[in-house]
Design a protein around this motif. Structure first.
Motif, PDB file in Angstrom:
ATOM      1  N   PHE A   1      39.146  46.896  57.862  1.00  0.00           N
ATOM      2  CA  PHE A   1      40.183  45.864  57.927  1.00  0.00           C
ATOM      3  C   PHE A   1      41.398  46.352  57.169  1.00  0.00           C
ATOM      4  O   PHE A   1      41.273  46.920  56.123  1.00  0.00           O
ATOM      5  CB  PHE A   1      39.681  44.564  57.305  1.00  0.00           C
ATOM      6  N   PHE A   2      42.589  46.138  57.707  1.00  0.00           N
ATOM      7  CA  PHE A   2      43.811  46.666  57.135  1.00  0.00           C
ATOM      8  C   PHE A   2      44.363  45.713  56.089  1.00  0.00           C
ATOM      9  O   PHE A   2      44.668  44.584  56.410  1.00  0.00           O
ATOM     10  CB  PHE A   2      44.867  46.836  58.226  1.00  0.00           C
ATOM     11  N   VAL A   3      44.491  46.196  54.871  1.00  0.00           N
ATOM     12  CA  VAL A   3      45.043  45.357  53.824  1.00  0.00           C
ATOM     13  C   VAL A   3      45.978  46.204  52.970  1.00  0.00           C
ATOM     14  O   VAL A   3      45.629  47.282  52.574  1.00  0.00           O
ATOM     15  CB  VAL A   3      43.925  44.792  52.916  1.00  0.00           C
ATOM     16  N   ALA A   4      47.147  45.681  52.703  1.00  0.00           N
ATOM     17  CA  ALA A   4      48.070  46.354  51.791  1.00  0.00           C
ATOM     18  C   ALA A   4      48.368  45.385  50.674  1.00  0.00           C
ATOM     19  O   ALA A   4      48.598  44.221  50.898  1.00  0.00           O
ATOM     20  CB  ALA A   4      49.356  46.721  52.525  1.00  0.00           C
ATOM     21  N   SER A   5      48.332  45.864  49.448  1.00  0.00           N
ATOM     22  CA  SER A   5      48.614  44.989  48.308  1.00  0.00           C
ATOM     23  C   SER A   5      49.417  45.765  47.291  1.00  0.00           C
ATOM     24  O   SER A   5      49.672  46.947  47.440  1.00  0.00           O
ATOM     25  CB  SER A   5      47.302  44.512  47.684  1.00  0.00           C
ATOM     26  N   SER A   6      49.757  45.103  46.201  1.00  0.00           N
ATOM     27  CA  SER A   6      50.539  45.761  45.158  1.00  0.00           C
ATOM     28  C   SER A   6      49.733  46.870  44.512  1.00  0.00           C
ATOM     29  O   SER A   6      50.292  47.767  43.891  1.00  0.00           O
ATOM     30  CB  SER A   6      50.943  44.744  44.087  1.00  0.00           C
ATOM     31  N   GLN A   7      48.412  46.823  44.664  1.00  0.00           N
ATOM     32  CA  GLN A   7      47.571  47.859  44.093  1.00  0.00           C
ATOM     33  C   GLN A   7      47.149  48.877  45.136  1.00  0.00           C
ATOM     34  O   GLN A   7      46.337  49.748  44.861  1.00  0.00           O
ATOM     35  CB  GLN A   7      46.328  47.212  43.469  1.00  0.00           C
TER      36      GLN A   7
ATOM     37  N   LYS B   1      41.062  45.366  39.095  1.00  0.00           N
ATOM     38  CA  LYS B   1      40.978  45.228  37.645  1.00  0.00           C
ATOM     39  C   LYS B   1      40.008  44.135  37.216  1.00  0.00           C
ATOM     40  O   LYS B   1      39.614  44.069  36.038  1.00  0.00           O
ATOM     41  CB  LYS B   1      42.368  44.933  37.068  1.00  0.00           C
ATOM     42  N   ALA B   2      39.621  43.270  38.138  1.00  0.00           N
ATOM     43  CA  ALA B   2      38.720  42.164  37.797  1.00  0.00           C
ATOM     44  C   ALA B   2      37.634  42.011  38.862  1.00  0.00           C
ATOM     45  O   ALA B   2      37.586  41.011  39.580  1.00  0.00           O
ATOM     46  CB  ALA B   2      39.516  40.872  37.645  1.00  0.00           C
ATOM     47  N   PRO B   3      36.748  43.002  38.988  1.00  0.00           N
ATOM     48  CA  PRO B   3      35.697  42.918  40.010  1.00  0.00           C
ATOM     49  C   PRO B   3      34.736  41.771  39.719  1.00  0.00           C
ATOM     50  O   PRO B   3      34.481  41.435  38.561  1.00  0.00           O
ATOM     51  CB  PRO B   3      34.993  44.272  39.898  1.00  0.00           C
ATOM     52  N   ASN B   4      34.193  41.207  40.781  1.00  0.00           N
ATOM     53  CA  ASN B   4      33.294  40.067  40.659  1.00  0.00           C
ATOM     54  C   ASN B   4      31.853  40.553  40.592  1.00  0.00           C
ATOM     55  O   ASN B   4      31.207  40.746  41.614  1.00  0.00           O
ATOM     56  CB  ASN B   4      33.488  39.120  41.845  1.00  0.00           C
ATOM     57  N   LEU B   5      31.352  40.748  39.389  1.00  0.00           N
ATOM     58  CA  LEU B   5      29.976  41.191  39.196  1.00  0.00           C
ATOM     59  C   LEU B   5      29.092  39.973  39.007  1.00  0.00           C
ATOM     60  O   LEU B   5      29.381  39.097  38.196  1.00  0.00           O
ATOM     61  CB  LEU B   5      29.835  42.113  37.985  1.00  0.00           C
ATOM     62  N   ALA B   6      28.013  39.926  39.746  1.00  0.00           N
ATOM     63  CA  ALA B   6      27.061  38.830  39.634  1.00  0.00           C
ATOM     64  C   ALA B   6      25.812  39.338  38.899  1.00  0.00           C
ATOM     65  O   ALA B   6      25.862  40.341  38.186  1.00  0.00           O
ATOM     66  CB  ALA B   6      26.727  38.290  41.018  1.00  0.00           C
ATOM     67  N   ASN B   7      24.704  38.673  39.098  1.00  0.00           N
ATOM     68  CA  ASN B   7      23.448  39.093  38.493  1.00  0.00           C
ATOM     69  C   ASN B   7      23.032  40.440  39.070  1.00  0.00           C
ATOM     70  O   ASN B   7      22.786  40.547  40.271  1.00  0.00           O
ATOM     71  CB  ASN B   7      22.370  38.032  38.765  1.00  0.00           C
ATOM     72  N   MET B   8      22.976  41.476  38.233  1.00  0.00           N
ATOM     73  CA  MET B   8      22.654  42.817  38.693  1.00  0.00           C
ATOM     74  C   MET B   8      21.143  42.926  38.890  1.00  0.00           C
ATOM     75  O   MET B   8      20.378  43.074  37.934  1.00  0.00           O
ATOM     76  CB  MET B   8      23.133  43.872  37.691  1.00  0.00           C
ATOM     77  N   THR B   9      20.714  42.831  40.139  1.00  0.00           N
ATOM     78  CA  THR B   9      19.279  42.762  40.408  1.00  0.00           C
ATOM     79  C   THR B   9      18.948  43.421  41.741  1.00  0.00           C
ATOM     80  O   THR B   9      19.810  44.000  42.391  1.00  0.00           O
ATOM     81  CB  THR B   9      18.817  41.291  40.413  1.00  0.00           C
TER      82      THR B   9
END
Length: 379
Positions: free
Chosen positions: A15-21, A35-43
């Motif tokens: 999917f094509f996405v362009a952002s400031s990053q 910079k702020a990944p969404n980490l959940a329960n690592m299992t």
């Protein structure tokens, strides 16, 4: 496929996405620093198995650097993603696991804060455009639907498994299709020599020709074991067959194919692509030759677009399962024909099963789509 293993392959993602990053100098990027990944329960994964696959994959990257199809930083990243960083990431996984074992503590690979402190995360957005183009061509309504409904922020997370087989050492009315070793006329040839000689048996026949008995009639190749026709189609799709013989588990893995491309738009029985097999010591993933293949493990091994992503990438996928948010880690250590021009999908190796019903019962809680990140250890 390399390992191919039974892939309940679901379509690819892009999917094509362009952002400031977004990475510079390109109008379309699929991976962006988060910079702020969404980490959940690592299992749902074992650190020991993750280390085993990381170690095996790093070995391949080091020993088989001449394999330019797989051993590279990736063609869809900017200069911040390097092969050196990929190797260091794989080494760091095992370093961390072994330090934790020696210290007799819970693995830090399951610690969200440890991962955030030590890794950079690149969010993957799928190639929706390509997925939808494939959906239009597909004759499978369910496949088209799933490709057309890939969310803009999630990849298509398919699952594959190794096929547990019932088989016979000899041909019977039920077990009437052979799993063939390489044809006799190329046993003494290297892969390059055999690929260049189009007069060889392997290049002449389609899957349908072989099912009809062409190899058996002319005694052109050795049958390794005998299967039902349905099981043959499954193991040709999956790439690995597992057989229990006298209490011993035996593994059969794809070796070389007839050079016909996998056609994602048609079903398994219509595919002309055919693979010859070899007996191997365990489940095997990517490798240019049978001897070089990577030994892989369930729940920590991904198949994907090795040609564009590059072998050995560490990925995290996050999803909701049974009302719980879950994150898990795995290494890109396998590939297959279904991943050509596919930047919208990862395929998770789940386990070994006799068939769809067993597979579905064990994995029905897993979703079809997931958030995904490429992870690289910080310098």
């Amino acid at each position: 496929m390399t390992l191919f293993i039974m892939r309940i392959l679901l379509p690819f993602l892009v999917f094509f996405v362009a952002s400031s990053q977004s990475f510079a100098d390109s109008p379309v990027r699929f991976f962006n620093l988060d910079k702020a990944p969404n980490l959940a329960n690592m299992t749902d994964f074992k650190a020991s198995a993750l280390c085993d696959v990381a170690d095996e994959t790093q070995r391949y990257l080091t020993q088989f650097s001449a394999d330019k199809f797989a051993v590279h930083a990736g063609t869809v990243f900017d200069e911040s993603v390097t092969l050196i960083k990929v190797k260091k990431t794989l080494a760091f996984i095992c370093q961390t696991y072994r330090e934790d074992v020696r210290a007799k503590r819970h693995s830090r690979l399951h610690d969200k804060q440890f991962l955030i402190d030590n890794f950079d995360f690149y969010r993957w957005t799928p190639d929706i455009k390509t997925a939808q183009e494939i959906a239009i061509k597909s004759t499978n309504a369910n496949k088209s639907r799933m490709l057309n409904t890939i969310p803009s922020d999630k990849i298509f997370l398919t699952k594959y498994y190794t096929k547990l087989l019932t088989a016979s050492a000899v041909k019977t009315p039920r077990y009437n299709q052979a799993l063939y070793a390489l044809p006799y006329d190329e046993l003494a040839l290297t892969l390059e020599e055999a690929n260049d000689d189009l007069s060889l048996t392997r290049h002449k026949y389609t899957r349908q020709d072989i099912i009809a008995g062409m190899l058996e009639e002319k005694k052109l190749a050795k049958p390794l074991i005998w299967l039902t026709e349905e099981a043959l189609h499954d193991v040709l799709l999956q790439g690995t067959g597992v057989v229990e013989v006298d209490g011993v588990r035996r593994y059969f893995n794809v070796h070389r194919n007839n050079g016909i491309a996998y056609d994602y738009a048609i079903g398994k029985r219509e595919q002309a692509r055919y693979w010859y097999f070899s007996e191997v010591p365990s489940i095997m993933g990517y490798g240019e030759t049978l001897d070089s293949k990577i030994a892989i493990s369930p729940q920590v091994s991904f198949a994907g677009n090795v040609a564009e992503l590059g072998l050995g990438k560490l990925f995290m996928v996050t999803y909701t399962s049974e009302n719980e948010n879950v994150s898990r880690l795995g290494v890109l250590s396998d590939q297959g024909g279904a991943f050509d021009n596919n930047l919208f999908q990862l395929d998770l190796l789940v386990d070994s099963y006799y068939g769809w019903q067993d597979y579905y019962k064990a994995n029905k809680h897993l979703p079809d789509y997931a958030n995904a990140w490429l992870m690289l250890v910080r310098q």
